[in-house]
Design an enzyme around this catalytic site. Sequence first.
Site, mmCIF file in Angstrom:
data_model
loop_
_atom_site.group_PDB
_atom_site.id
_atom_site.type_symbol
_atom_site.label_atom_id
_atom_site.label_comp_id
_atom_site.label_asym_id
_atom_site.label_seq_id
_atom_site.Cartn_x
_atom_site.Cartn_y
_atom_site.Cartn_z
ATOM 1 C CB CYS A 98 -5.477 -18.514 22.408
ATOM 2 S SG CYS A 98 -6.682 -19.631 23.128
ATOM 3 C CB THR A 154 -0.923 -0.001 1.240
ATOM 4 O OG1 THR A 154 -1.842 -1.078 1.095
ATOM 5 C CG2 THR A 154 -1.702 1.283 1.379
ATOM 6 C CB THR A 166 -2.934 -21.977 21.158
ATOM 7 O OG1 THR A 166 -4.254 -21.621 21.572
ATOM 8 C CG2 THR A 166 -2.066 -20.719 21.137
ATOM 9 C CB SER A 217 2.578 -8.094 0.778
ATOM 10 O OG SER A 217 1.446 -8.109 1.613
ATOM 11 C CB SER A 218 -1.954 -10.942 -1.516
ATOM 12 O OG SER A 218 -2.543 -10.079 -0.579
HETATM 13 N N1 ASP Z 1 -2.781 -5.539 0.179
HETATM 14 C C1 ASP Z 1 -1.721 -4.663 0.647
HETATM 15 C C2 ASP Z 1 -0.432 -5.451 0.658
HETATM 16 O O1 ASP Z 1 -0.243 -6.261 1.516
HETATM 17 C C3 ASP Z 1 -2.047 -4.138 1.999
HETATM 18 C C4 ASP Z 1 -1.027 -3.197 2.616
HETATM 19 O O2 ASP Z 1 0.082 -3.023 2.150
HETATM 20 O O3 ASP Z 1 -1.376 -2.602 3.638
HETATM 21 O O4 ASP Z 1 0.390 -5.286 -0.210
#
Ligand code: ASP
Length: 339
Positions: A277, A13, A275, A58-59
């Site tokens: 949690c 982002t 976990t 980054s996905s």
């Molecule tokens: N989808 C974006 C990423 O991980 C979210 C971010 O950078 O905040 O690249």
Amino acid sequence: MKSKVLVIYTGGTIGMVKSSDNTLVPYDLNTILTQIPELQRLDCELDFCIACAPALDSSNIQPQHWVTFAQIIQKRFHEFDGFVILHGTDTMAYTASALSFMLEDLTKPVIITGSQLPMNILRTDARENFITAVELASGYKKGMPNISEVCIYFGNMLLRGNRARKLHTDKFNAFESPNYPPLMEVGVTLQYKNNFFSYEPKNTVNIFTELDTCVGWVNIFPGMSATHLEYALTNCEVKGYIIQVFGMGNMMNFEEYQEVLRKVANNGTILYVLTQCISGGVRLGKYETSLPLLMAGAFSGSDITPEAALCKLMYLLGKYGVNKIKDFLGQSIKGEMTV
Ligand code: ASP
């Protein structure tokens, strides 16, 4: 002499702009830099390097990108006093965890940061995150780096990279390390505590890049049938699973589930128990409902984060293989868990 910092740009982002279909897409590094003239006032020399071309959400960051980041740091290690990686927040904790293991004998700061709002938005958090990350990466006292590990700096918090998690989608302080105190809470001054790793800086770093990605991750839930569990835990490509269970390491212990766990154990598959949690850790053997896991030879992940556990499995499987990994799963290799 001024410190020298290499800024490695991957996307996220921090450098995004709105595209024609109104979604946020990564953009180029120069756009970021023109938005932040303050960088020139910093008391250190900056150099820039593009690690992903085109820049990535980054996905889309994969283990091969971690290898690229580690190789860049290794190649240019002698030239710089510290490194800043600009990265999307979604998988930042995975990258931080992976690099903490892959940069095996790191003696200089590697600070990963990004932002919740793009740099060109008026209320952005990008400017502060970036500037402070550079300051942290350039900090030396009497020739010794203030930091010599992989960290995430975000929303005024400096966190050990392999202890950090993205816990909030919409807060400026999106990251926390629920089982380890922040290395620093940044206020008016940068107050270094003594919970950092600290080493004499060297001009080289050993990296390990042969990650084994034959890993799996299974979440147990009420209503999950034994057949479903067996299906989930017997993928023949997978050598080691993270199994995320209830509370301190418990799951259904009816006979049909025990039977599945016995089968998995007989296959020689690694089970690393975490976990579900948010904070605290696993204590196998405390409750009767944890015994089938113990009897199946499962390993306790203590209070490790899922992100760090996944990267640790990939690293250890790659480095030692299934049999020898057993000596290391219970150990803290880079401060990633409490033993
Ligand atoms: N989808 C974006 C990423 O991980 C979210 C971010 O950078 O905040 O690249």
